[in-house]
Scaffold this motif. Sequence first.
Motif, short mmCIF file in Angstrom:
data_model
loop_
_atom_site.label_atom_id
_atom_site.label_comp_id
_atom_site.label_asym_id
_atom_site.label_seq_id
_atom_site.Cartn_x
_atom_site.Cartn_y
_atom_site.Cartn_z
N ARG A 189 12.80 27.40 8.06
CA ARG A 189 11.42 27.51 8.53
C ARG A 189 10.70 26.17 8.33
NH1 ARG A 189 13.00 32.50 6.91
NH2 ARG A 189 12.35 34.23 8.26
N PHE A 190 10.05 25.72 9.39
CA PHE A 190 9.41 24.41 9.39
C PHE A 190 7.96 24.53 9.87
CE2 PHE A 190 13.90 23.76 9.61
CZ PHE A 190 14.13 22.65 8.81
N VAL A 191 7.16 23.53 9.54
CA VAL A 191 5.76 23.51 9.95
C VAL A 191 5.70 23.12 11.43
CG1 VAL A 191 3.51 22.44 9.61
CG2 VAL A 191 4.98 22.90 7.63
N PRO A 192 5.19 23.99 12.29
CA PRO A 192 5.13 23.67 13.73
C PRO A 192 4.27 22.45 14.01
CG PRO A 192 4.71 26.01 13.34
CD PRO A 192 4.66 25.33 12.00
N GLY A 193 4.75 21.60 14.92
CA GLY A 193 3.96 20.44 15.34
C GLY A 193 3.91 19.29 14.36
N ALA A 194 4.61 19.40 13.25
CA ALA A 194 4.60 18.34 12.24
C ALA A 194 5.51 17.18 12.68
CB ALA A 194 5.03 18.88 10.89
N ALA A 195 5.39 16.06 12.00
CA ALA A 195 6.19 14.88 12.32
C ALA A 195 6.70 14.23 11.05
CB ALA A 195 5.37 13.88 13.14
N VAL A 196 7.75 13.44 11.18
CA VAL A 196 8.27 12.63 10.09
C VAL A 196 7.95 11.17 10.40
CG1 VAL A 196 10.33 11.90 8.82
CG2 VAL A 196 10.14 14.27 9.64
N PRO A 197 7.20 10.48 9.55
CA PRO A 197 6.88 9.08 9.82
C PRO A 197 8.14 8.22 9.99
CG PRO A 197 5.53 9.93 8.02
CD PRO A 197 6.57 10.98 8.31
N ASP A 198 8.03 7.21 10.84
CA ASP A 198 9.20 6.38 11.13
C ASP A 198 9.78 5.73 9.89
OD1 ASP A 198 8.99 7.02 13.80
OD2 ASP A 198 7.99 5.15 14.38
N ASP A 199 8.90 5.26 8.97
CA ASP A 199 9.42 4.58 7.79
C ASP A 199 10.18 5.55 6.88
OD1 ASP A 199 6.98 5.86 7.21
OD2 ASP A 199 6.59 4.55 5.51
N VAL A 200 9.72 6.81 6.81
CA VAL A 200 10.43 7.81 6.01
C VAL A 200 11.77 8.12 6.64
CG1 VAL A 200 10.37 10.18 5.14
CG2 VAL A 200 8.28 8.78 5.14
N LEU A 201 11.78 8.29 7.96
CA LEU A 201 13.04 8.59 8.65
C LEU A 201 14.04 7.45 8.45
CD1 LEU A 201 14.46 10.65 10.41
CD2 LEU A 201 13.52 9.49 12.41
N ALA A 202 13.56 6.23 8.48
CA ALA A 202 14.46 5.09 8.25
C ALA A 202 15.04 5.12 6.84
CB ALA A 202 13.70 3.78 8.49
N ARG A 203 14.23 5.47 5.85
CA ARG A 203 14.75 5.56 4.48
C ARG A 203 15.81 6.65 4.37
NH1 ARG A 203 9.23 4.78 2.89
NH2 ARG A 203 8.92 6.98 2.41
N LEU A 204 15.57 7.76 5.01
CA LEU A 204 16.53 8.86 4.94
C LEU A 204 17.87 8.48 5.56
CD1 LEU A 204 14.28 11.93 5.86
CD2 LEU A 204 14.85 11.04 3.60
N LEU A 205 17.82 7.82 6.70
CA LEU A 205 19.07 7.43 7.35
C LEU A 205 19.80 6.34 6.56
CD1 LEU A 205 17.92 7.50 11.07
CD2 LEU A 205 19.49 9.08 9.93
N ARG A 206 19.04 5.45 5.91
CA ARG A 206 19.68 4.45 5.05
C ARG A 206 20.36 5.14 3.87
NH1 ARG A 206 15.16 1.06 6.38
NH2 ARG A 206 14.03 1.76 4.52
N ALA A 207 19.72 6.19 3.33
CA ALA A 207 20.33 6.94 2.22
C ALA A 207 21.62 7.59 2.68
CB ALA A 207 19.35 7.99 1.71
#
Length: 228
Positions: A26-44
């Motif tokens: 279950r996720f929050v509808p219409g929410a977003a992940v900031p680009d810098d956070v997404l980049a950190r996650l993919l680097r991890a």
Amino acid sequence: MGEHAFSANERRAVYRAIAERRDMRRFVPGAAVPDDVLARLLRAAHAAPSVGLMQPWRFIRITNDALRRQIHDLVSDERQQTALALGPRSDEFLRLKVDGVLECAELFVVALGDGRERHIFGRRTLPQMDLASVSCAIQNLWLAARAEGLGMGWVSIFDPDRLGALLGMPSDAEPVAILCLGPVPDFPDRPALEIEQWALARPLAEFVSENGWVTAPVPAVGLPSCPP
């Protein structure tokens, strides 16, 4: 404690992320992940260990809404097939929410890359270590997401051949996970399948033995009790 240990606060944070990671649907509808956070996650994820340093993972970010719906259709089709295979538990299974493909902020398909057979180091007798390496990358992403306050769900209910064809994967690549990622309403204190009374997690003592395989493992000598 070794000289290279993290500080007490840092260690607590690592163990907290491990303990509070959940397979989210279950996720929050219409929410977003900031680009810098997404980049950190993919680097991890990319920092994960891999046998022979082969780095067999491929991450495909799904940003096309029509493609997202097609992926959801594949999951829905396999959900029905899984229900049939479960026999007497089929109705119970169909009542479960098994994915957040349409609701999550970010959707990824994770695959085993092509050309894996040329990697022999660590795989000559255990070729499945490429999948183990990809699983480590997914776990890194999962724990990093929890530390960022984001939820992630690993969806494995799909036909890999159909998904691979949909995404134009080469014949020697293989999709292994659909990952739903994004802000969530909350983090349950127990796994969802326990809350839904589908299954109960078993204690660590049942999985630890010493010096050989035993049918009913007993705690290894000196195994400490684990706090809740």
